[in-house]
Design a protein around this motif. Structure first.
Motif, PDB file in Angstrom:
ATOM      1  N   LEU A  39       0.771  -1.333  -0.017  1.00 31.47           N
ATOM      2  CA  LEU A  39      -0.094   0.222  -0.217  1.00 31.47           C
ATOM      3  C   LEU A  39       0.702   1.053  -0.194  1.00 31.47           C
ATOM      4  O   LEU A  39       0.609   2.333  -0.729  1.00 31.47           O
ATOM      5  CB  LEU A  39      -0.974  -0.058   1.284  1.00 31.47           C
ATOM      6  N   VAL A  40       1.820   1.080   0.811  1.00 25.81           N
ATOM      7  CA  VAL A  40       2.818   2.426   0.825  1.00 25.81           C
ATOM      8  C   VAL A  40       3.469   2.559  -0.486  1.00 25.81           C
ATOM      9  O   VAL A  40       3.764   3.703  -0.940  1.00 25.81           O
ATOM     10  CB  VAL A  40       3.595   2.382   2.072  1.00 25.81           C
ATOM     11  N   GLU A  41       3.941   1.640  -0.978  1.00 21.78           N
ATOM     12  CA  GLU A  41       4.468   1.659  -2.315  1.00 21.78           C
ATOM     13  C   GLU A  41       3.841   1.735  -3.711  1.00 21.78           C
ATOM     14  O   GLU A  41       4.323   1.777  -4.764  1.00 21.78           O
ATOM     15  CB  GLU A  41       5.533   0.490  -2.525  1.00 21.78           C
ATOM     16  N   ARG A  42       2.231   1.575  -3.519  1.00 18.15           N
ATOM     17  CA  ARG A  42       1.562   1.555  -4.419  1.00 18.15           C
ATOM     18  C   ARG A  42       1.560   0.577  -5.320  1.00 18.15           C
ATOM     19  O   ARG A  42       1.790   0.825  -6.608  1.00 18.15           O
ATOM     20  CB  ARG A  42       1.405   2.941  -4.864  1.00 18.15           C
ATOM     21  N   ASP A  43       1.895  -0.552  -4.940  1.00 19.81           N
ATOM     22  CA  ASP A  43       2.215  -1.863  -5.446  1.00 19.81           C
ATOM     23  C   ASP A  43       1.247  -2.705  -5.666  1.00 19.81           C
ATOM     24  O   ASP A  43       0.961  -3.489  -4.910  1.00 19.81           O
ATOM     25  CB  ASP A  43       3.374  -2.575  -4.771  1.00 19.81           C
ATOM     26  N   LEU A  44       0.475  -2.516  -6.837  1.00 18.02           N
ATOM     27  CA  LEU A  44      -0.716  -3.431  -7.105  1.00 18.02           C
ATOM     28  C   LEU A  44      -0.485  -4.859  -7.281  1.00 18.02           C
ATOM     29  O   LEU A  44      -1.210  -5.743  -7.088  1.00 18.02           O
ATOM     30  CB  LEU A  44      -1.606  -2.659  -8.366  1.00 18.02           C
ATOM     31  N   GLU A  45       0.609  -5.144  -8.041  1.00 20.77           N
ATOM     32  CA  GLU A  45       0.832  -6.649  -8.261  1.00 20.77           C
ATOM     33  C   GLU A  45       1.137  -7.268  -6.919  1.00 20.77           C
ATOM     34  O   GLU A  45       0.580  -8.336  -6.562  1.00 20.77           O
ATOM     35  CB  GLU A  45       2.279  -6.724  -9.040  1.00 20.77           C
ATOM     36  N   THR A  46       1.757  -6.711  -5.782  1.00 18.39           N
ATOM     37  CA  THR A  46       1.987  -7.305  -4.592  1.00 18.39           C
ATOM     38  C   THR A  46       0.619  -7.483  -4.063  1.00 18.39           C
ATOM     39  O   THR A  46       0.235  -8.284  -3.234  1.00 18.39           O
ATOM     40  CB  THR A  46       2.837  -6.771  -3.511  1.00 18.39           C
ATOM     41  N   ILE A  47      -0.254  -6.526  -4.009  1.00 17.55           N
ATOM     42  CA  ILE A  47      -1.494  -6.578  -3.544  1.00 17.55           C
ATOM     43  C   ILE A  47      -2.499  -7.381  -4.047  1.00 17.55           C
ATOM     44  O   ILE A  47      -3.137  -8.332  -3.060  1.00 17.55           O
ATOM     45  CB  ILE A  47      -2.260  -5.300  -3.612  1.00 17.55           C
ATOM     46  N   ALA A  48      -2.255  -7.706  -5.259  1.00 17.73           N
ATOM     47  CA  ALA A  48      -3.161  -8.638  -5.813  1.00 17.73           C
ATOM     48  C   ALA A  48      -2.497 -10.182  -5.342  1.00 17.73           C
ATOM     49  O   ALA A  48      -3.491 -11.062  -5.344  1.00 17.73           O
ATOM     50  CB  ALA A  48      -2.814  -8.843  -7.411  1.00 17.73           C
ATOM     51  N   GLN A  49      -1.570 -10.508  -5.198  1.00 14.46           N
ATOM     52  CA  GLN A  49      -0.985 -11.776  -4.591  1.00 14.46           C
ATOM     53  C   GLN A  49      -1.280 -11.984  -3.258  1.00 14.46           C
ATOM     54  O   GLN A  49      -1.424 -13.252  -2.911  1.00 14.46           O
ATOM     55  CB  GLN A  49       0.859 -11.649  -4.500  1.00 14.46           C
ATOM     56  N   GLN A  72     -11.168  -4.367  -5.973  1.00 14.29           N
ATOM     57  CA  GLN A  72     -10.490  -3.930  -4.948  1.00 14.29           C
ATOM     58  C   GLN A  72      -9.231  -3.335  -5.559  1.00 14.29           C
ATOM     59  O   GLN A  72      -8.589  -2.263  -5.218  1.00 14.29           O
ATOM     60  CB  GLN A  72      -9.957  -5.068  -3.986  1.00 14.29           C
ATOM     61  N   LEU A  73      -8.654  -4.146  -6.639  1.00 10.76           N
ATOM     62  CA  LEU A  73      -7.405  -3.469  -7.314  1.00 10.76           C
ATOM     63  C   LEU A  73      -7.903  -2.259  -7.896  1.00 10.76           C
ATOM     64  O   LEU A  73      -6.953  -1.411  -8.192  1.00 10.76           O
ATOM     65  CB  LEU A  73      -6.910  -4.610  -8.342  1.00 10.76           C
ATOM     66  N   GLU A  74      -8.916  -2.108  -8.476  1.00 12.47           N
ATOM     67  CA  GLU A  74      -9.429  -0.983  -9.161  1.00 12.47           C
ATOM     68  C   GLU A  74      -9.627   0.444  -8.229  1.00 12.47           C
ATOM     69  O   GLU A  74      -9.278   1.354  -8.622  1.00 12.47           O
ATOM     70  CB  GLU A  74     -10.842  -1.199  -9.800  1.00 12.47           C
ATOM     71  N   ARG A  75     -10.091  -0.024  -7.002  1.00 15.38           N
ATOM     72  CA  ARG A  75     -10.416   0.899  -5.864  1.00 15.38           C
ATOM     73  C   ARG A  75      -8.844   1.406  -5.572  1.00 15.38           C
ATOM     74  O   ARG A  75      -8.708   2.570  -5.402  1.00 15.38           O
ATOM     75  CB  ARG A  75     -11.188   0.459  -4.956  1.00 15.38           C
ATOM     76  N   TRP A  76      -8.003   0.565  -5.313  1.00 20.49           N
ATOM     77  CA  TRP A  76      -6.694   1.027  -4.907  1.00 20.49           C
ATOM     78  C   TRP A  76      -6.117   1.961  -5.990  1.00 20.49           C
ATOM     79  O   TRP A  76      -5.318   2.918  -5.581  1.00 20.49           O
ATOM     80  CB  TRP A  76      -5.791  -0.202  -4.677  1.00 20.49           C
ATOM     81  N   SER A  77      -6.045   1.199  -7.225  1.00 19.48           N
ATOM     82  CA  SER A  77      -5.469   1.784  -8.226  1.00 19.48           C
ATOM     83  C   SER A  77      -6.235   3.557  -8.436  1.00 19.48           C
ATOM     84  O   SER A  77      -5.424   4.479  -8.619  1.00 19.48           O
ATOM     85  CB  SER A  77      -5.762   1.399  -9.658  1.00 19.48           C
ATOM     86  N   GLN A  78      -7.331   3.744  -8.432  1.00 18.53           N
ATOM     87  CA  GLN A  78      -8.169   4.946  -8.176  1.00 18.53           C
ATOM     88  C   GLN A  78      -7.498   5.764  -7.280  1.00 18.53           C
ATOM     89  O   GLN A  78      -7.208   6.935  -7.283  1.00 18.53           O
ATOM     90  CB  GLN A  78      -9.604   4.852  -8.217  1.00 18.53           C
ATOM     91  N   GLN A  79      -7.274   5.394  -5.789  1.00 17.38           N
ATOM     92  CA  GLN A  79      -6.837   6.032  -4.866  1.00 17.38           C
ATOM     93  C   GLN A  79      -5.398   6.491  -5.037  1.00 17.38           C
ATOM     94  O   GLN A  79      -5.072   7.825  -4.864  1.00 17.38           O
ATOM     95  CB  GLN A  79      -6.815   5.407  -3.597  1.00 17.38           C
ATOM     96  N   PHE A  80      -4.632   5.512  -5.635  1.00 14.51           N
ATOM     97  CA  PHE A  80      -3.295   5.953  -5.895  1.00 14.51           C
ATOM     98  C   PHE A  80      -3.254   7.143  -6.824  1.00 14.51           C
ATOM     99  O   PHE A  80      -2.436   8.009  -6.934  1.00 14.51           O
ATOM    100  CB  PHE A  80      -2.438   4.844  -6.299  1.00 14.51           C
ATOM    101  N   GLU A  81      -3.958   6.935  -8.169  1.00 16.72           N
ATOM    102  CA  GLU A  81      -3.883   7.903  -9.244  1.00 16.72           C
ATOM    103  C   GLU A  81      -4.379   9.384  -8.676  1.00 16.72           C
ATOM    104  O   GLU A  81      -4.350  10.397  -9.324  1.00 16.72           O
ATOM    105  CB  GLU A  81      -4.732   7.371 -10.319  1.00 16.72           C
ATOM    106  N   GLN A  82      -5.503   9.197  -7.843  1.00 13.96           N
ATOM    107  CA  GLN A  82      -5.947  10.593  -7.347  1.00 13.96           C
ATOM    108  C   GLN A  82      -4.951  11.490  -6.570  1.00 13.96           C
ATOM    109  O   GLN A  82      -5.040  12.606  -6.253  1.00 13.96           O
ATOM    110  CB  GLN A  82      -7.163  10.342  -6.417  1.00 13.96           C
ATOM    111  N   GLY A  83      -3.761  10.754  -5.940  1.00 12.43           N
ATOM    112  CA  GLY A  83      -2.589  11.335  -5.267  1.00 12.43           C
ATOM    113  C   GLY A  83      -3.094  11.969  -3.807  1.00 12.43           C
ATOM    114  O   GLY A  83      -2.270  12.321  -3.224  1.00 12.43           O
TER     115      GLY A  83
END
Length: 158
Positions: A39-49, A72-83
């Protein structure tokens, strides 16, 4: 009279259960740390694992439902992109493996704060259910409850 062999066998079974519970707790703690770091690193690949395919997250403040790994990956991605992503951290206080299935419950506290404005924060308690799938511990369900908050993260009373 109980035979020595029977006592020895019972002791071995108890020792194996203890080792397996200890190993399960250590593995789940490691997976939780991986998830927090991802989450800190905004690492969607590890989150998915770390997530099971049908994982469910019930958010703390408004009980938003995130059903399935892809959502969940879509929501995390949106949050990461929103800054304005808040580095939500989960801190386990107890992990209880099942004695009959390859699953466990995790209990703990969580906290997140806006990195741009630390006065905006929320915190609370959570539970998480883990299951060992294909040799790896995966999150199946997380349920959060907000118990404290500050600034813009405090909702208006309904």
């Amino acid at each position: 009279m109980i035979e020595a062999a029977a006592i020895g066998a019972a002791t071995l079974i108890l020792a194996q259960a203890t080792v397996s519970e200890t190993e399960a707790v250590a593995a789940i703690e490691a997976q939780r740390e991986r998830f927090n770091e991802a989450l800190v690193e905004r690492d969607l690949e590890t989150i998915a694992q770390v997530l099971s395919e049908d994982v469910v997250l019930v958010a703390g403040t408004r009980s938003d439902l995130w059903a399935g790994r892809s959502m969940q990956l879509e929501r995390w991605s949106q949050q990461f992109e929103q800054g304005a992503f808040t580095g939500w951290q989960r801190m386990p206080t107890a992990i209880t493996p099942s004695s009959v299935m390859a699953m466990a419950m995790e209990y703990g506290t969580w906290r997140g704060a806006d990195p741009a404005n630390e006065s905006n924060w929320a915190a609370g308690t959570y539970t998480a259910k883990w299951r060992k799938i294909d040799g790896a511990w995966k999150l199946e369900v997380e349920t959060y409850m907000t118990t404290r908050c500050g600034g813009a993260y405090c909702p208006a009373a309904d």
